[in-house]
Design a protein around this motif. Structure first.
Motif, mmCIF file in Angstrom:
data_model
loop_
_atom_site.group_PDB
_atom_site.id
_atom_site.type_symbol
_atom_site.label_atom_id
_atom_site.label_comp_id
_atom_site.label_asym_id
_atom_site.label_seq_id
_atom_site.Cartn_x
_atom_site.Cartn_y
_atom_site.Cartn_z
ATOM 1 N N TYR A 24 0.774 -1.126 -0.038
ATOM 2 C CA TYR A 24 0.174 -0.121 -0.176
ATOM 3 C C TYR A 24 0.864 1.277 -0.308
ATOM 4 C CZ TYR A 24 -4.221 2.710 1.259
ATOM 5 O OH TYR A 24 -5.161 3.665 1.160
ATOM 6 N N MET A 25 1.852 1.236 0.903
ATOM 7 C CA MET A 25 2.981 2.402 0.728
ATOM 8 C C MET A 25 3.894 2.635 -0.066
ATOM 9 S SD MET A 25 3.514 2.747 5.060
ATOM 10 C CE MET A 25 4.343 4.190 4.902
ATOM 11 N N THR A 26 4.122 1.396 -1.017
ATOM 12 C CA THR A 26 5.360 1.571 -2.012
ATOM 13 C C THR A 26 4.713 0.826 -3.333
ATOM 14 O OG1 THR A 26 6.893 1.209 -0.085
ATOM 15 C CG2 THR A 26 7.484 1.063 -2.407
ATOM 16 N N SER A 27 4.404 1.432 -4.168
ATOM 17 C CA SER A 27 3.878 0.817 -5.355
ATOM 18 C C SER A 27 5.026 0.330 -6.370
ATOM 19 C CB SER A 27 2.809 1.604 -6.061
ATOM 20 O OG SER A 27 3.549 2.925 -6.885
ATOM 21 N N PRO A 28 4.794 -0.377 -7.167
ATOM 22 C CA PRO A 28 5.740 -0.687 -8.155
ATOM 23 C C PRO A 28 6.019 0.491 -8.859
ATOM 24 C CG PRO A 28 4.124 -2.379 -8.368
ATOM 25 C CD PRO A 28 3.645 -1.288 -7.337
ATOM 26 N N GLU A 29 5.419 1.514 -9.152
ATOM 27 C CA GLU A 29 5.823 2.730 -9.836
ATOM 28 C C GLU A 29 6.531 3.516 -8.841
ATOM 29 O OE1 GLU A 29 2.109 1.112 -11.540
ATOM 30 O OE2 GLU A 29 2.485 1.714 -9.407
ATOM 31 N N ASP A 30 6.570 3.415 -7.858
ATOM 32 C CA ASP A 30 7.523 3.974 -6.778
ATOM 33 C C ASP A 30 8.953 3.463 -7.189
ATOM 34 O OD1 ASP A 30 5.376 5.774 -5.693
ATOM 35 O OD2 ASP A 30 5.077 4.037 -4.054
ATOM 36 N N MET A 33 18.271 3.162 -1.305
ATOM 37 C CA MET A 33 17.639 4.015 -2.222
ATOM 38 C C MET A 33 16.083 4.499 -1.648
ATOM 39 S SD MET A 33 18.662 2.199 -5.709
ATOM 40 C CE MET A 33 20.268 1.824 -6.066
ATOM 41 N N LEU A 34 15.373 3.603 -0.855
ATOM 42 C CA LEU A 34 14.109 3.997 -0.456
ATOM 43 C C LEU A 34 14.278 4.752 0.682
ATOM 44 C CD1 LEU A 34 12.530 0.463 -0.626
ATOM 45 C CD2 LEU A 34 12.143 2.302 -2.400
ATOM 46 N N THR A 35 15.298 4.445 1.460
ATOM 47 C CA THR A 35 15.717 5.547 2.690
ATOM 48 C C THR A 35 15.834 6.836 2.028
ATOM 49 O OG1 THR A 35 16.459 3.500 3.873
ATOM 50 C CG2 THR A 35 17.095 5.806 4.694
ATOM 51 N N GLU A 36 16.744 6.954 1.055
ATOM 52 C CA GLU A 36 17.005 8.459 0.335
ATOM 53 C C GLU A 36 15.779 9.075 0.067
ATOM 54 O OE1 GLU A 36 19.938 9.850 -3.207
ATOM 55 O OE2 GLU A 36 20.990 8.563 -1.585
ATOM 56 N N HIS A 37 15.186 8.198 -1.076
ATOM 57 C CA HIS A 37 14.275 8.973 -1.695
ATOM 58 C C HIS A 37 12.948 9.157 -1.200
ATOM 59 C CE1 HIS A 37 16.610 9.593 -5.334
ATOM 60 N NE2 HIS A 37 17.408 8.360 -4.961
ATOM 61 N N LEU A 38 12.549 8.072 -0.335
ATOM 62 C CA LEU A 38 11.109 7.998 0.214
ATOM 63 C C LEU A 38 11.133 8.346 1.814
ATOM 64 C CD1 LEU A 38 9.623 5.050 -1.685
ATOM 65 C CD2 LEU A 38 9.391 7.291 -2.218
ATOM 66 N N GLY A 39 12.230 8.312 2.253
ATOM 67 C CA GLY A 39 12.257 8.665 3.823
ATOM 68 C C GLY A 39 12.018 7.347 4.725
ATOM 69 N N TYR A 40 12.182 6.417 4.194
ATOM 70 C CA TYR A 40 11.956 5.111 4.950
ATOM 71 C C TYR A 40 12.953 4.835 5.919
ATOM 72 C CZ TYR A 40 8.251 3.813 1.630
ATOM 73 O OH TYR A 40 7.083 3.506 0.789
ATOM 74 N N PRO A 41 12.692 4.389 7.007
ATOM 75 C CA PRO A 41 13.724 3.751 7.969
ATOM 76 C C PRO A 41 14.453 2.679 7.513
ATOM 77 C CG PRO A 41 11.378 4.099 9.101
ATOM 78 C CD PRO A 41 11.268 4.333 7.465
ATOM 79 N N ALA A 42 15.632 2.412 7.736
ATOM 80 C CA ALA A 42 16.442 1.282 7.019
ATOM 81 C C ALA A 42 15.674 -0.117 7.173
ATOM 82 C CB ALA A 42 17.509 1.062 7.837
ATOM 83 N N ASP A 43 15.168 -0.396 8.481
ATOM 84 C CA ASP A 43 14.242 -1.769 8.558
ATOM 85 C C ASP A 43 13.072 -1.812 7.478
ATOM 86 O OD1 ASP A 43 12.853 0.120 9.868
ATOM 87 O OD2 ASP A 43 12.236 -1.512 11.383
ATOM 88 N N GLU A 70 12.525 -4.418 4.333
ATOM 89 C CA GLU A 70 11.401 -5.194 4.230
ATOM 90 C C GLU A 70 10.594 -5.106 2.777
ATOM 91 O OE1 GLU A 70 8.558 -5.613 7.455
ATOM 92 O OE2 GLU A 70 10.175 -4.487 8.596
ATOM 93 N N THR A 71 10.780 -3.828 2.338
ATOM 94 C CA THR A 71 10.088 -3.439 1.364
ATOM 95 C C THR A 71 10.828 -4.197 0.062
ATOM 96 O OG1 THR A 71 9.169 -1.479 2.005
ATOM 97 C CG2 THR A 71 9.459 -1.566 -0.547
ATOM 98 N N VAL A 72 12.352 -4.036 0.043
ATOM 99 C CA VAL A 72 12.981 -4.624 -1.164
ATOM 100 C C VAL A 72 12.850 -6.270 -1.200
ATOM 101 C CG1 VAL A 72 15.504 -5.090 -1.870
ATOM 102 C CG2 VAL A 72 14.765 -2.695 -1.376
ATOM 103 N N ALA A 73 12.983 -6.849 0.153
ATOM 104 C CA ALA A 73 12.727 -8.118 0.156
ATOM 105 C C ALA A 73 11.442 -8.633 -0.217
ATOM 106 C CB ALA A 73 12.877 -8.618 1.600
ATOM 107 N N TYR A 74 10.208 -7.735 -0.046
ATOM 108 C CA TYR A 74 8.842 -8.155 -0.340
ATOM 109 C C TYR A 74 8.928 -8.044 -2.092
ATOM 110 C CZ TYR A 74 3.890 -7.229 -1.471
ATOM 111 O OH TYR A 74 2.754 -7.376 -1.994
ATOM 112 N N TYR A 75 9.087 -7.183 -2.392
ATOM 113 C CA TYR A 75 9.200 -7.044 -3.996
ATOM 114 C C TYR A 75 10.193 -7.989 -4.802
ATOM 115 C CZ TYR A 75 5.556 -3.288 -4.136
ATOM 116 O OH TYR A 75 4.571 -2.761 -3.936
ATOM 117 N N ARG A 76 11.311 -8.412 -3.979
ATOM 118 C CA ARG A 76 12.196 -9.257 -4.660
ATOM 119 C C ARG A 76 11.581 -10.679 -4.499
ATOM 120 N NH1 ARG A 76 17.357 -6.991 -2.630
ATOM 121 N NH2 ARG A 76 18.038 -5.941 -4.412
ATOM 122 N N ARG A 77 10.721 -10.907 -3.569
ATOM 123 C CA ARG A 77 10.057 -12.530 -3.650
ATOM 124 C C ARG A 77 8.873 -12.320 -4.895
ATOM 125 N NH1 ARG A 77 10.006 -11.108 2.043
ATOM 126 N NH2 ARG A 77 7.765 -10.559 2.023
#
Length: 152
Positions: free
Chosen positions: A102-108, A125-135, A139-146
């Protein structure tokens, strides 16, 4: 995450609840954690979806909690204390994954990757551009990798 990003997310959640036929009642100014130890709570009563979020949370944590509680509300999970431990755990895992989607679309991801075309996609990259905490970024990268959307 900036405050206006949180405000936009809050409006999106409210609109999505309305699209589900629910009246949204979202309160993020309560001392919830102090009184209950919880970051957020969601429950349905009639056609109203109540979402309460602890006022002391940082902006990103409020956003993450808001989306998780939104998914609990639309899933009609009710009070998690009524579920056995396995089902409650599975519901929490599912809710966390729904928060990421919900918070991170493929378009993001595509937009962020565009800034780093010569590098493999990474959580920083998500931390730098979207302001996400490292954890959460990890989790977001792992989710989209799966799901095969980020090469692994």
């Amino acid at each position: 995450m900036r405050s206006n990003d949180y405000d936009e997310l809050l409006m999106r959640v409210e609109q999505d609840l309305v699209a589900h036929g629910l009246e949204a009642v979202v309160l993020d100014t309560m001392p919830l954690k102090e009184n209950s130890g919880l970051d957020g709570v969601a429950y349905l009563k009639g056609n109203k979806a109540y979402i309460f979020i602890d006022k002391t949370l940082a902006t990103f944590d409020k956003a993450r909690t808001l989306v998780e509680e939104y998914h609990h509300a639309i899933s009609d999970l009710g009070d998690h204390l009524d579920y056995d431990a396995v089902r409650a755990h599975n519901n929490e895992v599912s809710a966390r994954e729904e928060v990421i989607a919900y918070m991170t679309s493929p378009e993001d991801l595509v937009r962020v990757a565009h800034y780093h075309e010569d590098e493999p996609f990474a959580a920083w990259m998500l931390t730098e551009h979207l302001g996400y905490p490292a954890d959460f970024a990890e989790e977001t990268v792992a989710y989209y990798r799966r799901r095969g959307l980020i090469p692994g």
